[in-house]
Design a protein around this motif. Structure first.
Motif, short mmCIF file in Angstrom:
data_model
loop_
_atom_site.label_atom_id
_atom_site.label_comp_id
_atom_site.label_asym_id
_atom_site.label_seq_id
_atom_site.Cartn_x
_atom_site.Cartn_y
_atom_site.Cartn_z
N ARG A 18 0.74 -0.85 -0.18
CA ARG A 18 -0.20 -0.21 0.34
C ARG A 18 0.72 1.40 -0.58
O ARG A 18 0.90 2.27 -0.47
CB ARG A 18 -0.76 0.01 1.17
CG ARG A 18 -2.12 -1.31 1.42
CD ARG A 18 -3.08 -0.58 1.76
NE ARG A 18 -3.60 0.69 2.44
CZ ARG A 18 -3.88 1.05 3.30
NH1 ARG A 18 -3.84 0.45 4.52
NH2 ARG A 18 -4.29 2.38 3.04
N LEU A 19 1.96 1.43 0.80
CA LEU A 19 2.73 2.15 0.21
C LEU A 19 3.57 2.55 -0.29
O LEU A 19 3.78 4.30 -1.40
CB LEU A 19 3.56 2.13 2.08
CG LEU A 19 5.18 3.71 1.88
CD1 LEU A 19 4.31 4.61 2.51
CD2 LEU A 19 5.83 2.70 2.87
N ILE A 20 3.80 1.66 -0.79
CA ILE A 20 4.21 1.74 -2.40
C ILE A 20 3.35 2.27 -3.33
O ILE A 20 3.94 3.13 -4.47
CB ILE A 20 5.25 0.44 -3.26
CG1 ILE A 20 6.14 -0.03 -1.85
CG2 ILE A 20 5.94 0.28 -4.44
CD1 ILE A 20 7.23 -1.37 -2.17
N GLY A 21 2.27 1.91 -3.11
CA GLY A 21 1.33 2.19 -4.12
C GLY A 21 1.05 3.40 -4.44
O GLY A 21 0.79 3.88 -5.22
N VAL A 22 0.95 3.91 -2.65
CA VAL A 22 0.72 5.81 -2.77
C VAL A 22 2.05 6.69 -3.34
O VAL A 22 2.20 7.01 -3.54
CB VAL A 22 0.29 6.06 -0.90
CG1 VAL A 22 0.09 7.32 -1.74
CG2 VAL A 22 -1.47 5.30 -1.00
N ALA A 23 2.91 6.29 -2.89
CA ALA A 23 4.46 7.25 -3.30
C ALA A 23 4.76 6.75 -4.17
O ALA A 23 5.34 7.41 -4.87
CB ALA A 23 4.98 6.29 -1.50
N GLY A 24 4.45 5.52 -4.34
CA GLY A 24 5.01 4.82 -5.59
C GLY A 24 4.67 5.83 -7.15
O GLY A 24 4.81 5.65 -8.23
N SER A 25 3.19 5.83 -6.29
CA SER A 25 2.54 6.45 -7.92
C SER A 25 3.39 7.56 -8.21
O SER A 25 2.43 8.25 -9.81
CB SER A 25 0.83 6.91 -7.20
OG SER A 25 0.57 7.96 -6.17
N MET A 26 3.78 8.37 -6.86
CA MET A 26 4.21 9.95 -8.01
C MET A 26 5.71 9.76 -8.55
O MET A 26 5.52 10.55 -9.77
CB MET A 26 4.66 10.68 -6.56
CG MET A 26 3.08 10.99 -5.94
SD MET A 26 4.09 12.21 -4.10
CE MET A 26 4.72 10.74 -3.21
N VAL A 27 6.69 8.60 -8.56
CA VAL A 27 7.46 8.51 -9.32
C VAL A 27 6.90 7.52 -10.68
O VAL A 27 7.36 7.63 -11.28
CB VAL A 27 8.58 7.33 -8.17
CG1 VAL A 27 9.41 6.55 -9.44
CG2 VAL A 27 8.88 7.50 -7.27
#
Length: 175
Positions: A18-27
């Motif tokens: 979930r963390l990667i999904g949210v923060a990673g979406s910016m990348v």
């Protein structure tokens, strides 16, 4: 007696995803929207930038991608002229992959932006917490690698073996 409710939110891997999904979406939005590359392409570019020239199998291993996905992504990066294939001296069957000037320039422009996203995410932790998190992540990575080495798990059925889900019913015959 009330049984405690079990939730995916109680699972480390779910929370990390979930963390990667949210923060990673910016990348991902930076990669796709501004630079015209996918997240997999970014991963391979970043590995090549940090490790130098590699063979395809080495690149797949360092990027933690399977060889088929790596091969497809390499083809796309070569087509975009971000990665070059150079035959090894003495063995033309083996190729080394490296960043082109354009690939290196893209990396040098994108990496600071990704670094900024990571830094902003980490702002909620003080230096001691950040150091502990780093140490915990190292320990978790090492444990995961040990678990994979000793695990005996079936390969995923990605629809190549029919609709049976890859599980055969027990045989009715005795040995």
């Amino acid at each position: 007696m009330t049984v405690p409710r079990r939730s995916p939110d109680d699972l480390l891997l779910y929370r990390l995803a979930r963390l990667i999904g949210v923060a990673g979406s910016m990348v991902i939005r930076l990669c796709e929207g501004r630079f015209g590359i996918t997240r997999r392409e970014w991963r391979l570019i970043a590995v090549l930038a940090s490790r130098g020239e590699l063979g395809s199998s080495q690149l797949a291993e360092h990027a933690q991608l399977d060889r088929a996905r790596t091969s497809k992504t390499i083809g796309s990066l070569v087509e975009k002229r971000l990665v070059s294939r150079v035959a090894r001296a003495g063995d033309r069957r083996q190729v080394l992959l490296g960043l082109t000037e354009s690939g290196q320039a893209l990396y040098e422009e994108l990496f600071p932006l990704v670094t900024q996203i990571n830094a902003e995410l980490m702002e909620v932790l003080d230096k001691e917490d950040a150091a502990r998190l780093d140490a915990f992540l190292d320990r978790l990575q090492a444990q995961a690698e040990r678990m994979v080495q000793k695990a005996v798990l079936p390969k995923a059925d990605r629809g190549r073996r029919g609709a049976g889900g890859g599980i055969s019913p027990p045989s009715s015959r005795s040995p």
